[in-house]
Motif scaffolding. Structure first.
Motif, PDB file in Angstrom:
ATOM      1  N   VAL A  49     133.276  30.364  14.732  1.00  0.00           N
ATOM      2  CA  VAL A  49     133.688  29.085  14.137  1.00  0.00           C
ATOM      3  C   VAL A  49     132.534  28.085  14.154  1.00  0.00           C
ATOM      4  CG1 VAL A  49     135.214  27.087  14.450  1.00  0.00           C
ATOM      5  CG2 VAL A  49     136.129  29.395  14.643  1.00  0.00           C
ATOM      6  N   LEU A  84     137.079  23.636  19.839  1.00  0.00           N
ATOM      7  CA  LEU A  84     137.922  23.410  18.654  1.00  0.00           C
ATOM      8  C   LEU A  84     139.019  24.462  18.558  1.00  0.00           C
ATOM      9  CD1 LEU A  84     135.241  22.405  15.995  1.00  0.00           C
ATOM     10  CD2 LEU A  84     136.980  20.941  17.036  1.00  0.00           C
ATOM     11  N   VAL A  85     138.683  25.707  18.846  1.00  0.00           N
ATOM     12  CA  VAL A  85     139.683  26.778  18.808  1.00  0.00           C
ATOM     13  C   VAL A  85     140.783  26.515  19.837  1.00  0.00           C
ATOM     14  CG1 VAL A  85     140.049  29.239  19.282  1.00  0.00           C
ATOM     15  CG2 VAL A  85     138.130  28.523  17.870  1.00  0.00           C
ATOM     16  N   ILE A  87     141.698  23.593  21.132  1.00  0.00           N
ATOM     17  CA  ILE A  87     142.480  22.418  20.735  1.00  0.00           C
ATOM     18  C   ILE A  87     143.441  22.761  19.610  1.00  0.00           C
ATOM     19  CG2 ILE A  87     142.291  20.141  19.643  1.00  0.00           C
ATOM     20  CD1 ILE A  87     139.674  19.801  21.306  1.00  0.00           C
ATOM     21  N   VAL A  88     142.985  23.493  18.623  1.00  0.00           N
ATOM     22  CA  VAL A  88     143.872  23.890  17.511  1.00  0.00           C
ATOM     23  C   VAL A  88     144.974  24.815  18.013  1.00  0.00           C
ATOM     24  CG1 VAL A  88     143.946  25.221  15.365  1.00  0.00           C
ATOM     25  CG2 VAL A  88     142.167  23.516  15.703  1.00  0.00           C
ATOM     26  N   ALA A  89     144.635  25.752  18.903  1.00  0.00           N
ATOM     27  CA  ALA A  89     145.649  26.663  19.439  1.00  0.00           C
ATOM     28  C   ALA A  89     146.707  25.902  20.235  1.00  0.00           C
ATOM     29  CB  ALA A  89     144.985  27.723  20.309  1.00  0.00           C
ATOM     30  N   ARG A  90     146.280  24.924  21.003  1.00  0.00           N
ATOM     31  CA  ARG A  90     147.250  24.120  21.757  1.00  0.00           C
ATOM     32  C   ARG A  90     148.127  23.284  20.837  1.00  0.00           C
ATOM     33  NH1 ARG A  90     143.747  22.044  26.983  1.00  0.00           N
ATOM     34  NH2 ARG A  90     143.575  24.114  27.939  1.00  0.00           N
ATOM     35  N   PHE A  91     147.529  22.777  19.781  1.00  0.00           N
ATOM     36  CA  PHE A  91     148.296  21.968  18.826  1.00  0.00           C
ATOM     37  C   PHE A  91     149.337  22.841  18.107  1.00  0.00           C
ATOM     38  CE2 PHE A  91     148.834  20.306  14.475  1.00  0.00           C
ATOM     39  CZ  PHE A  91     149.392  19.075  14.791  1.00  0.00           C
ATOM     40  N   LEU A  92     148.925  24.010  17.665  1.00  0.00           N
ATOM     41  CA  LEU A  92     149.849  24.889  16.954  1.00  0.00           C
ATOM     42  C   LEU A  92     150.869  25.541  17.878  1.00  0.00           C
ATOM     43  CD1 LEU A  92     147.408  26.648  14.451  1.00  0.00           C
ATOM     44  CD2 LEU A  92     149.001  24.792  13.999  1.00  0.00           C
TER      45      LEU A  92
END
Length: 95
Positions: A49, A84-85, A87-92
């Motif tokens: 990424v 970033l990965v 943070i996005v995984a936690r958000f989703l």
């Protein structure tokens, strides 16, 4: 199979994997949680990424970290990608 020849021919991939492993470990320290195996996998994905973000011109570093330690820019970019990965995984994931 001659492992020395394989490592010589695939030096770029080996460096990318090692940078990803370090990046996953650093992202785990900075953001907490995970576990060793999860952090290492996140680091490998984060290296991809981060590399894509740099290639696309979306991520530039303000300093030359290569002056401080070998492959410094790659480790920093991979760590940013891993963060970033996570943070996005936690958000989703709703965590």
């Amino acid at each position: 199979m001659d492992y020395v020849q394989w490592a010589t021919d695939n030096k770029v991939w080996i460096i990318m994997v090692l940078n990803g492993l370090v990046a996953g470990w650093l992202a785990g320290l900075l953001l907490g949680g995970g576990g060793l195996i999860r952090n290492l996998i996140v680091g490998l994905i984060g290296a991809i990424v981060g590399g894509y973000l740099v290639a696309a011109g979306l991520l530039t570093l303000p300093y030359d970290f290569d002056a401080y330690f070998p492959y410094g820019n790659q480790v920093v970019v991979s760590t940013i990608g891993a963060m970033l990965v996570v943070i996005v995984a936690r958000f989703l994931g709703g965590r």
